[in-house]
Design an enzyme around this catalytic site. Structure first.
Site, PDB file in Angstrom:
ATOM      1  N   THR A   1       0.908  -1.153   0.000  1.00 48.26           N
ATOM      2  CA  THR A   1       0.000   0.000   0.000  1.00 48.26           C
ATOM      3  C   THR A   1       0.942   1.196   0.000  1.00 48.26           C
ATOM      4  OG1 THR A   1      -0.117   0.166   2.406  1.00 48.26           O
ATOM      5  CG2 THR A   1      -1.821  -1.174   1.346  1.00 48.26           C
ATOM      6  N   HIS A   2       0.596   2.220  -0.708  1.00 45.06           N
ATOM      7  CA  HIS A   2       1.481   3.400  -0.857  1.00 45.06           C
ATOM      8  C   HIS A   2       2.846   3.017  -1.437  1.00 45.06           C
ATOM      9  CE1 HIS A   2      -1.423   5.455   1.806  1.00 45.06           C
ATOM     10  NE2 HIS A   2      -1.444   4.296   2.413  1.00 45.06           N
TER      11      HIS A   2
ATOM     12  N   SER B   1      18.083   0.284 -26.804  1.00 43.34           N
ATOM     13  CA  SER B   1      18.311   1.726 -26.904  1.00 43.34           C
ATOM     14  C   SER B   1      19.275   1.964 -28.053  1.00 43.34           C
ATOM     15  CB  SER B   1      18.908   2.222 -25.590  1.00 43.34           C
ATOM     16  OG  SER B   1      19.754   3.332 -25.811  1.00 43.34           O
TER      17      SER B   1
ATOM     18  N   LYS C   1      20.868  -1.684 -22.665  1.00 41.29           N
ATOM     19  CA  LYS C   1      19.467  -1.520 -22.264  1.00 41.29           C
ATOM     20  C   LYS C   1      18.512  -2.567 -22.823  1.00 41.29           C
ATOM     21  CE  LYS C   1      17.917   1.743 -20.106  1.00 41.29           C
ATOM     22  NZ  LYS C   1      17.121   2.654 -20.267  1.00 41.29           N
TER      23      LYS C   1
ATOM     24  N   ASN D   1      14.452  -2.309 -22.631  1.00 46.28           N
ATOM     25  CA  ASN D   1      13.377  -1.438 -22.131  1.00 46.28           C
ATOM     26  C   ASN D   1      11.985  -2.058 -22.292  1.00 46.28           C
ATOM     27  OD1 ASN D   1      15.221   0.606 -21.498  1.00 46.28           O
ATOM     28  ND2 ASN D   1      15.161   1.398 -23.599  1.00 46.28           N
TER      29      ASN D   1
ATOM     30  N   GLU E   1       4.962   0.186 -21.743  1.00 44.09           N
ATOM     31  CA  GLU E   1       4.759   1.641 -21.765  1.00 44.09           C
ATOM     32  C   GLU E   1       3.706   2.026 -22.805  1.00 44.09           C
ATOM     33  OE1 GLU E   1       8.751   3.102 -22.257  1.00 44.09           O
ATOM     34  OE2 GLU E   1       9.373   2.115 -20.404  1.00 44.09           O
TER      35      GLU E   1
ATOM     36  N   LYS F   1     -18.537   7.923 -35.109  1.00 38.15           N
ATOM     37  CA  LYS F   1     -17.975   6.667 -35.611  1.00 38.15           C
ATOM     38  C   LYS F   1     -16.456   6.651 -35.584  1.00 38.15           C
ATOM     39  CE  LYS F   1     -20.962   7.374 -38.714  1.00 38.15           C
ATOM     40  NZ  LYS F   1     -21.890   8.171 -37.864  1.00 38.15           N
TER      41      LYS F   1
HETATM   42  N1  ARG Z   1     -23.182  10.241 -42.294  1.00 35.48           N
HETATM   43  C1  ARG Z   1     -24.201  10.706 -41.412  1.00 35.48           C
HETATM   44  C2  ARG Z   1     -23.770  10.488 -39.979  1.00 35.48           C
HETATM   45  O1  ARG Z   1     -22.946   9.667 -39.761  1.00 35.48           O
HETATM   46  C3  ARG Z   1     -25.482   9.985 -41.658  1.00 35.48           C
HETATM   47  C4  ARG Z   1     -26.684  10.730 -41.227  1.00 35.48           C
HETATM   48  C5  ARG Z   1     -26.874  11.906 -42.093  1.00 35.48           C
HETATM   49  N2  ARG Z   1     -28.111  12.585 -41.836  1.00 35.48           N
HETATM   50  C6  ARG Z   1     -28.345  13.848 -42.232  1.00 35.48           C
HETATM   51  N3  ARG Z   1     -29.499  14.333 -41.911  1.00 35.48           N
HETATM   52  N4  ARG Z   1     -27.447  14.551 -42.844  1.00 35.48           N
HETATM   53  O2  ARG Z   1     -24.224  11.102 -39.071  1.00 35.48           O
END
Ligand code: ARG
Length: 463
Positions: free
Chosen positions: A161-162, A283, A289, A291, A296, A331
């Site tokens: 601990t610590h 290195s 070395k 490493n 990391e 996305k």
């Molecule tokens: N490529 C757009 C997105 O990922 C799809 C939806 C687009 N809708 C719109 N009303 N322009 O959000």
């Protein structure tokens, strides 16, 4: 209608001048969301099958569209499909190509749907399968950890601990702590499935549709449990994205913690574990070395996972309902987080297969720092009718004595101990034995060898 035949955008019928070229270049998302092509095609097929079942489109048109979509799938798989930034995203690229393949009948595909519901349908399906893949990789890491634990039930080391020596533990017990974290990670990812299993398809732009669609049908076809309840919420909601990013962040944090500990233990100062040459780098200037670069790398990656979570939280903050272009970034953020986590889990698995404890050094370290002091205090409570606070005080005096005499607790003579607690009997000396200390921690979840063995057995049986 010739409008969709040439290279005009699908929505370009009312917009008279060309979109700014700089925005056309930057505002598209095809390079990112082409990764959703399979989900998009599956969603479209389910959609047109539903439209036919509901007598909204004819049998002939349904078949034509499905034929075109299958052809597109083959083209994409065989790298024959030309993704065009001009058509913005995966949905438009596919629709555009469908027009080229089957002609004007392609125009029926977008009946009773919008890209707004389309994109989150694709995305939810994608996140569901990503969740499966992550859990598969997590399971591999758990198995590899279990393997080292099994070999190290009786490997004694100090628990900290610590970062100061605290009490003796089995190295396996320490490793099993990480198994708990990774198991929680798996569960956390699975908990998201409830929300991911609500089908967005059919809410169209934001209000639903006047067509007599059957959202239960598409739900079933696409592996969702039920349709979402509110059309406006559906196209605005990215909570499921946050859930995923949060889970990735916590899992990366666990990876980062184990990485950091292994880095410290591999340092020349600690020297508690060895890394095989497979997981070290050299290195460019210091020939001696070795490493721990891989570790990391793992430690650092939690940074981008948190960053991605915060990006998405920030995008959503104060965003009115319902759909906005702001959401398009979701996305890229998720794909980045997902890919980094998958590679981190693979690297961690490789690391785990290439470390070994320096048992001698672990034991030596466990023998320093008076780590059986709590065992002595517990003994006094049990055998000398002392309150824990009194026992704590007496034990501190004994530790002070050992420190003054430059001895370990186990090196003190019974007479020296009796100067502080006169009625002590010889059996007190066993509390200074590290094995005894560990084995006495039999309370549920404690480090006793028996407990650890039982847990390993239990987890080995887990699927
Ligand atoms: N490529 C757009 C997105 O990922 C799809 C939806 C687009 N809708 C719109 N009303 N322009 O959000």
């Amino acid at each position: 209608m010739t409008k969709n035949k040439n290279n005009q955008t699908i929505w370009g019928t009312r917009i008279q001048s060309k979109t700014s070229t700089i925005f056309q270049k930057l505002g598209n998302s095809i390079e990112t969301d082409k990764r959703l092509y399979k989900q998009d095609l599956a969603g479209s097929i389910a959609h047109v099958e539903m439209l036919f079942k509901q007598k909204i489109i004819s049998f002939k048109i349904k078949n034509k569209i499905i034929y075109g979509l299958n052809k597109i799938e083959k083209e994409i798989k065989n790298k024959k499909f030309e993704f065009n930034k001009k058509y913005e995203d995966i949905h438009m690229n596919i629709e555009k190509r469908l027009f080229q393949i089957i002609g004007e009948d392609a125009g029926y595909i977008h009946t009773a749907r919008s890209r707004n519901d389309q994109v989150i349908t694709d995305f939810k399906i994608w996140i569901k399968s990503a969740t499966k893949e992550i859990n598969f990789e997590l399971e591999k890491v758990i198995k590899s950890t279990l393997k080292i634990a099994e070999k190290n039930i009786y490997t004694i080391m100090p628990g900290f601990t610590h970062l100061k020596n605290a009490q003796a533990i089995s190295f396996a017990h320490y490793l099993m702590a990480y198994i708990e974290m990774f198991k929680r990670d798996k569960k956390r990812f699975l908990n998201n499935l409830d929300n991911l299993n609500e089908n967005p398809l059919g809410v169209a732009a934001l209000t639903g549709t006047s067509f007599n669609i059957d959202r239960n049908y598409t739900s079933k076809k696409l592996g969702f449990k039920k349709p979402t309840n509110n059309s406006i919420d559906t196209v605005s909601d990215r909570d499921f994205v946050l859930d995923f990013l949060y889970c990735v962040s916590i899992c990366s944090m666990h990876i980062s913690r184990i990485a950091e500990e292994l880095i410290i233990w591999n340092s020349d100062a600690f020297n508690l574990i060895n890394l095989s040459d497979k997981i070290v780098t050299g290195s460019s200037i210091m020939p001696q070395k070795k490493n721990p670069d891989l570790l990391e790398f793992l430690r650092g990656k939690s940074g981008s996972a948190y960053g991605n979570l915060f990006s998405m939280l920030t995008i959503l903050k104060g965003l009115p309902l319902s759909y906005f272009k702001d959401l398009q970034d979701d996305k890229e953020i998720v794909f980045k987080s997902n890919d980094t986590l998958i590679s981190s889990l693979k690297i961690l698995d490789e690391v785990l297969k290439n470390i070994s404890p320096n048992k001698k050094k672990m034991l030596e370290l466990a023998e320093t720092g008076y780590i059986t002091a709590t065992d002595l205090a517990d003994y006094l409570v049990k055998n000398q009718s002392m309150s824990f606070r009194m026992a704590y005080k007496k034990t501190s005096e004994i530790v002070n004595l050992a420190e003054k005499k430059k001895k370990r607790l186990s090196e003190l003579k019974i007479d020296e101990l009796r100067n502080i607690i006169p009625k002590l009997t010889n059996d007190v000396l066993k509390v200074f034995d590290l094995k005894n200390s560990i084995n006495s921690k039999k309370s549920y979840g404690g480090t006793s060898f028996e407990n650890v063995k039982r847990m390993i057995l239990k987890y080995k049986k887990d699927k």
